[in-house]
Each structure stands twice: as C-alpha cells, then as structure tokens.
Design a protein around this motif. Structure first.
Motif, PDB file in Angstrom:
ATOM      1  N   LEU A  16       0.827  -1.214   0.000  1.00 17.11           N
ATOM      2  CA  LEU A  16       0.000   0.000   0.000  1.00 17.11           C
ATOM      3  C   LEU A  16       0.861   1.265   0.000  1.00 17.11           C
ATOM      4  CD1 LEU A  16      -2.856  -1.106   2.420  1.00 17.11           C
ATOM      5  CD2 LEU A  16      -3.150  -0.352   0.041  1.00 17.11           C
ATOM      6  N   GLU A  17       1.955   1.254   0.746  1.00 19.75           N
ATOM      7  CA  GLU A  17       2.849   2.427   0.750  1.00 19.75           C
ATOM      8  C   GLU A  17       3.460   2.629  -0.634  1.00 19.75           C
ATOM      9  OE1 GLU A  17       5.661   1.797   3.864  1.00 19.75           O
ATOM     10  OE2 GLU A  17       4.124   1.893   5.452  1.00 19.75           O
ATOM     11  N   TRP A  18       3.821   1.522  -1.286  1.00 22.29           N
ATOM     12  CA  TRP A  18       4.332   1.621  -2.657  1.00 22.29           C
ATOM     13  C   TRP A  18       3.261   2.191  -3.582  1.00 22.29           C
ATOM     14  CZ3 TRP A  18       2.413  -0.520  -7.084  1.00 22.29           C
ATOM     15  CH2 TRP A  18       3.192  -0.387  -8.234  1.00 22.29           C
ATOM     16  N   PHE A  19       2.029   1.716  -3.410  1.00 22.50           N
ATOM     17  CA  PHE A  19       0.923   2.171  -4.255  1.00 22.50           C
ATOM     18  C   PHE A  19       0.665   3.668  -4.069  1.00 22.50           C
ATOM     19  CE2 PHE A  19      -3.715   3.009  -4.509  1.00 22.50           C
ATOM     20  CZ  PHE A  19      -3.896   2.786  -5.865  1.00 22.50           C
ATOM     21  N   ASP A  20       0.711   4.134  -2.828  1.00 19.45           N
ATOM     22  CA  ASP A  20       0.463   5.553  -2.575  1.00 19.45           C
ATOM     23  C   ASP A  20       1.444   6.433  -3.333  1.00 19.45           C
ATOM     24  OD1 ASP A  20      -1.660   4.965  -0.913  1.00 19.45           O
ATOM     25  OD2 ASP A  20      -0.456   5.011   0.925  1.00 19.45           O
ATOM     26  N   GLU A  21       2.644   5.941  -3.517  1.00 21.72           N
ATOM     27  CA  GLU A  21       3.671   6.718  -4.215  1.00 21.72           C
ATOM     28  C   GLU A  21       3.694   6.456  -5.719  1.00 21.72           C
ATOM     29  OE1 GLU A  21       5.902   9.017  -3.149  1.00 21.72           O
ATOM     30  OE2 GLU A  21       4.884   9.005  -1.203  1.00 21.72           O
ATOM     31  N   ASN A  22       3.400   5.226  -6.117  1.00 20.53           N
ATOM     32  CA  ASN A  22       3.663   4.829  -7.505  1.00 20.53           C
ATOM     33  C   ASN A  22       2.469   4.252  -8.262  1.00 20.53           C
ATOM     34  OD1 ASN A  22       6.791   5.025  -7.326  1.00 20.53           O
ATOM     35  ND2 ASN A  22       6.244   3.715  -5.596  1.00 20.53           N
ATOM     36  N   GLY A  23       1.361   4.019  -7.575  1.00 12.99           N
ATOM     37  CA  GLY A  23       0.238   3.345  -8.220  1.00 12.99           C
ATOM     38  C   GLY A  23      -0.453   4.189  -9.275  1.00 12.99           C
ATOM     39  N   ARG A  24      -1.181   3.508 -10.151  1.00  9.85           N
ATOM     40  CA  ARG A  24      -1.953   4.178 -11.203  1.00  9.85           C
ATOM     41  C   ARG A  24      -3.304   4.598 -10.632  1.00  9.85           C
ATOM     42  NH1 ARG A  24      -1.228  -0.532 -15.674  1.00  9.85           N
ATOM     43  NH2 ARG A  24      -2.111  -1.692 -13.924  1.00  9.85           N
ATOM     44  N   LYS A  25      -3.610   5.867 -10.780  1.00  7.33           N
ATOM     45  CA  LYS A  25      -4.840   6.387 -10.166  1.00  7.33           C
ATOM     46  C   LYS A  25      -5.690   7.197 -11.144  1.00  7.33           C
ATOM     47  CE  LYS A  25      -2.359   6.696  -5.750  1.00  7.33           C
ATOM     48  NZ  LYS A  25      -1.031   6.358  -6.283  1.00  7.33           N
ATOM     49  N   ASP A  26      -5.293   7.235 -12.413  1.00 10.48           N
ATOM     50  CA  ASP A  26      -6.027   8.060 -13.375  1.00 10.48           C
ATOM     51  C   ASP A  26      -6.476   7.274 -14.607  1.00 10.48           C
ATOM     52  OD1 ASP A  26      -3.537   7.623 -14.388  1.00 10.48           O
ATOM     53  OD2 ASP A  26      -3.090   9.726 -14.861  1.00 10.48           O
ATOM     54  N   LEU A  27      -6.578   5.948 -14.487  1.00 12.18           N
ATOM     55  CA  LEU A  27      -7.118   5.165 -15.599  1.00 12.18           C
ATOM     56  C   LEU A  27      -8.616   5.462 -15.728  1.00 12.18           C
ATOM     57  CD1 LEU A  27      -5.305   1.785 -14.872  1.00 12.18           C
ATOM     58  CD2 LEU A  27      -4.796   3.390 -16.716  1.00 12.18           C
ATOM     59  N   PRO A  28      -9.173   5.384 -16.933  1.00 13.86           N
ATOM     60  CA  PRO A  28     -10.576   5.788 -17.148  1.00 13.86           C
ATOM     61  C   PRO A  28     -11.557   5.126 -16.192  1.00 13.86           C
ATOM     62  CG  PRO A  28      -9.511   5.372 -19.254  1.00 13.86           C
ATOM     63  CD  PRO A  28      -8.524   4.967 -18.188  1.00 13.86           C
ATOM     64  N   TRP A  29     -11.358   3.841 -15.905  1.00 12.28           N
ATOM     65  CA  TRP A  29     -12.307   3.115 -15.046  1.00 12.28           C
ATOM     66  C   TRP A  29     -12.076   3.379 -13.558  1.00 12.28           C
ATOM     67  CZ3 TRP A  29      -9.326   0.962 -18.886  1.00 12.28           C
ATOM     68  CH2 TRP A  29      -8.114   0.413 -18.502  1.00 12.28           C
TER      69      TRP A  29
END
Length: 357
Positions: free
Chosen positions: A11-24
C-alpha cells in the motif's frame, strides 16, 4: 514478513507509484469496474483504454447495454478478441435487468453466478467499486505471490491455484480494500513484471524467495506448451457487380461467434468444388475470379491459415440450403467483423480506391 507488513509495504508503494487516473478509476461503479475487468482479461491496459472509452461513451449504463442489439455490442468489441467476453457481458446485463431490477448484485456468490464472471473478477468488482473485502487472483497477483513465496508449478493447476488463493486471502488487509486490490494489480503490472522486473526497488524484496534465490526469471512456471495445430480454410470473397462483398453472421458459438465475416469453405477444394459449395451452402451462383494472398491468424489453441479466393456473383438460387443471416457489405459499415477479416476487407477497399484514382 508478516501479512500486515506485506500489505502495508504494498500500500505504501501504491500511494507513491500506483496508477490512479485510468478511465475506469474515475467515478467507479460496479458497472464501470465490471466492463473494465472483462476487457482486461488477457488484454493489456494500453490496448483496453481506447476500447473502454468508446464502449462506455455508447453504453453509458447497464440498462443501455442490456437494451442494445448484440451486433452493435460486438461492433464495439471488434478487435479486442475473445468475443465470448462481449457476448457474456451483454447476456449478463440482460440478467441483471431482469433478475435484479437493473441493480448490480453486491455479494460474491451472486456476482460469480453471472456469465463470464469468476471468483477473481467478482472480487475485483466488490473491492474496487464497493470497497468490500474480497481477494483477487488475476495474472499479475499470481506472478507476485508465486515469486514472493517461490511457488513452482503452473499457476493454472488446481493445487497451485489453491495455494495462491490462500496467500491472496491472507494478505488482503482489513481496510483499504479498494486500494489494496488496485495496488496488487499495479504491483504486478508495473514493478513485478513478467520480464525485467525491477527487483532492486521492490519494497518486499528482503523476503522474496525468487529474488533471494535468483529464480525470478523462472517464476511463475509457464504453462506446459503444446505444439499448436494448423488448420486451413478457404475464405470466400464474393463480390457483386456493385463491388459489394457478401458476408454472413457466424453461429453464436465457436470462433468469432455472432460476428459478421466472409464465408469459409473446407480446404483444400478444387475451384469447381468451391463453386458447388457456393451453390449448396450459400445459394449463390458464382464464377472464380482470382486467388488472393493467404494469411495466418493465431488463436490460443490453433493457427488458422485463410486462403482468400475472389468470386464474381452471378445470381441467387431459389433453394436456401442453410438459413443464415447474410448481407452485401458496402464500403462504409459499423458491423462487428473479426480483426483479421476487417483488415482484409479494408485492404480490398483501399485497392479499389487506388484503382479508381
């Protein structure tokens, strides 16, 4: 590494690096997540984005999808492949409207009972759109867990899948279900990739068996390969004197089910036998014009080599041997054609325009 340490690291990795702007990921609903998850089965994100945007612009709600004609649904899917996904999507929309009053079901068992939806897809819908605790095990998650635990064996084998589901359940946290689900997808898709994973910056590499034992390239174990058989078919390119092509709707089952395509005939047949085939199976009187360049299309379970042959339409015969939907295809259309057939038809249209000029 404890389950809490694992999921918190991810989750910490995701907060920094995850994709958050995909259309869906924008204004998530069970409907939008469901459509994206079905499209993403065996298809890359970069390919899906354009198809997803066009599909959702046309079918803005589950009701609109349920009310649509199957041909139109398939036309928006053409090129994505694995067309049973689109047929099941359409079928499921109708079931939800009829049996659930148009409201997407909200339990694992109900969602899994719908056509084309398995345990992992149901979990993704519940966690991503409704923030319910529901583990997933898509291809990305299988790869991460197989490497982290050094699990050998094809992930599709029941015993291996059972072990992976155990870890997927154990690591799913007690909160932030939606973020964790997306995090694991992104983790596999962008960091713990199939080839050239970036292990040096992985937040869980200190206890990853594959990294520590230098077996990352070997895991997950590939599916045992079988030599794909090769099948040949004549592709009947029949044109009338207006330059229109004869196409027919394929059966709902089998390859390219319910899509429109040029007719096929058994291979090999002599030219005279092809003319006889057109009479018997299409009720068309034709004459041979020319043979075109053959081309190959590969399915998951065999190679198909199509041998196009151009025929000139002379007349229709009164007796119809097989009842099939068929039309004469004009240059501009919005019908769902399989990608290789569409490419062939477009090439023929381009040649005609070139000849005219």
């Amino acid at each position: 590494m404890s389950p809490i340490q694992f999921n918190q690291s991810v989750l910490e990795w995701f907060d920094e690096n995850g994709r958050k702007d995909l259309p869906w990921q924008i204004n998530k609903t069970p409907y939008s997540v469901w459509v994206s998850e079905i499209m993403l089965q065996q298809t890359q994100v970069t390919t899906v984005i354009g198809y997803y945007n066009r599909f959702m612009a046309r079918f803005t709600s589950l009701d609109e999808l349920a009310d649509a004609d199957e041909d139109e649904v398939l036309s928006y899917w053409a090129g994505l492949g694995y067309y049973a996904r689109a047929r099941n999507l359409h079928k499921t929309a109708k079931i939800i409207v009829a049996d659930y009053g148009g409201k997407f079901p909200t339990t694992q068992s109900e969602i899994e009972s719908l056509p084309g939806i398995g345990r992992s897809t149901a979990g993704a819908i519940l966690s991503l759109s409704l923030n319910q605790r529901a583990p997933i095990l898509d291809g990305n998650v299988k790869r991460v867990l197989a490497r982290f635990h050094g699990i050998e064996g094809w992930t599709g084998h029941p015993s291996i899948a059972k072990e992976l589901w155990y870890w997927a359940e154990l690591y799913t946290p007690k909160k932030r279900f939606d973020d964790y689900t997306q995090a694991m997808m992104d983790f596999g898709a962008t960091l713990c990739t199939r080839s050239k994973p970036n292990c040096q910056i992985c937040p869980v590499n200190s206890t990853c068996r594959a990294y520590l034992e230098n077996t990352t390239k070997l895991l997950p174990t590939p599916k045992p390969k079988k030599a794909l058989p090769v099948k040949h078919r004549w592709l009947l390119h029949i044109e009338n004197d207006r330059g229109e092509m004869f196409i027919e709707k394929r059966p709902p089952t089998g390859i390219w089910g319910s899509l429109w395509s040029l007719p096929e005939a058994p291979y090999p047949l002599e030219d005279k036998d092809i003319i006889h085939f057109c009479r018997e199976h299409l009720s068309l009187e034709c004459e041979i014009d020319s043979h075109k360049t053959s081309f190959k299309h590969t399915f998951s379970h065999y190679h198909l080599i199509l041998h196009p042959i151009k025929l000139n339409y002379l007349s229709s015969l009164p007796a119809i041997k097989e009842s099939k939907e068929s039309i004469w295809l004009t240059g501009k259309h919005e019908l769902g054609l399989p990608a290789p057939i569409r490419i062939y038809v477009d090439q023929i249209e381009d040649e005609k325009r070139f000849d005219v000029s």
